[in-house]
Design an enzyme around this catalytic site. Structure first.
Site, mmCIF file in Angstrom:
data_model
loop_
_atom_site.group_PDB
_atom_site.id
_atom_site.type_symbol
_atom_site.label_atom_id
_atom_site.label_comp_id
_atom_site.label_asym_id
_atom_site.label_seq_id
_atom_site.Cartn_x
_atom_site.Cartn_y
_atom_site.Cartn_z
ATOM 1 N N PRO A 1 0.802 -1.231 0.000
ATOM 2 C CG PRO A 1 -0.836 -1.560 1.625
ATOM 3 C CD PRO A 1 0.479 -2.092 1.148
ATOM 4 C CD GLU B 1 -2.282 -6.153 10.178
ATOM 5 O OE1 GLU B 1 -2.053 -4.939 10.101
ATOM 6 O OE2 GLU B 1 -3.420 -6.650 10.015
ATOM 7 N NE ARG C 1 -4.617 -3.591 -22.670
ATOM 8 C CZ ARG C 1 -4.808 -2.579 -23.500
ATOM 9 N NH1 ARG C 1 -3.976 -1.542 -23.437
ATOM 10 N NH2 ARG C 1 -5.766 -2.585 -24.386
ATOM 11 C CG ASP D 1 -5.301 1.479 -24.570
ATOM 12 O OD1 ASP D 1 -6.324 1.402 -25.270
ATOM 13 O OD2 ASP D 1 -4.537 0.521 -24.352
#
Length: 247
Positions: A88, A115, A152, A167
């Site tokens: 994170p 955690e 991709r 894109d």
């Protein structure tokens, strides 16, 4: 490209290679994907690789030694490219990151759980990446997202190489609105310019809508862009038209 993924749930990560562009990339030989089960590198007979955190607190923490062993094995199999932890607190993964990673010969991805991972292991990681400011149960879904975004972009994977260039986010903007048959649907017509056959007008319309959509929904994306004279004019006209419509 060869990608190694270290995870407590390798079978979950393997699913990304069964569908869509990742499956196509693997079938074409543009991508090789291998998942490693972190439990295979456990020091204990019960294959446990987590312990309670020092200092107290809820949850469990992945131990450094099994993760280090797994990283060593993955690097022996695939010495090319960076070692990346999905966490994170990492740098936010963007299309620019996808383009950068697609140029690598290999990647090694480490998926966190619970955690997190013992901090001492982070010295053996080159990059930490996050897919956004929200909480997942582990890094597997983040790794799958990264693999899809990178696969991709590999040569020969997309049916039309221009698709990757056009894109959303490839030029720092959202993509322009798209339309297909039928020409009229529930009383709404396709914009006339798209039916005109005037390719210069279509290009300008699409560029203006890409700029305008970005301005309406994520204006911060425009802050870091250096718009040329044409783009600035198209955006000014879009903003003026939008304000007239509101007023």
């Amino acid at each position: 490209m060869r990608i190694e993924v270290i995870s407590l749930f390798p079978q979950l990560v393997d699913q990304v290679a069964r569908y869509g562009m990742v499956q196509r990339a693997c079938a074409a030989g543009a991508l090789q994907l291998r998942s490693w089960d972190l439990r295979d590198f456990a020091e204990r007979a019960d294959r446990r690789v987590d312990e309670r955190p020092f200092g107290g607190g809820p949850g469990m923490v992945l131990q450094a030694e099994p993760a280090w062993r797994a990283l060593r094995a993955a690097r022996e199999s695939n010495p090319d490219g960076p070692v990346m932890a999905l966490t994170p607190r990492g740098d936010v993964f963007t299309q620019a990151w996808a383009q950068r990673l697609a140029a690598e010969r290999g990647l090694t991805l480490l998926c966190g759980r619970y955690e997190g991972i013992d901090e001492r292991l982070m010295a053996h990681v080159d990059v930490q990446l996050s897919i956004g400011d929200f909480v997942l149960s582990g890094g597997e879904l983040a790794a799958m997202l990264l693999i899809d975004a990178v696969a991709r972009l590999l040569p020969g994977v997309l049916g039309n190489a221009r698709s990757a260039c056009e894109d959303s986010f490839s030029q720092g903007l959202f993509d322009h609105p798209q339309y297909t048959r039928p020409r009229e649907w529930r009383g709404e017509e396709v914009p006339a310019v798209l039916m005109s056959g005037d390719h210069a007008a279509i290009r300008r319309w699409r560029l203006q809508r890409a700029l305008g959509t970005t301005w309406l929904t994520r204006p911060k994306l425009l802050v870091g862009l250096e718009l040329n004279e044409e783009q600035q004019g198209l955006l000014r006209d879009f903003i003026a038209a939008d304000r007239r419509a509101v007023n």
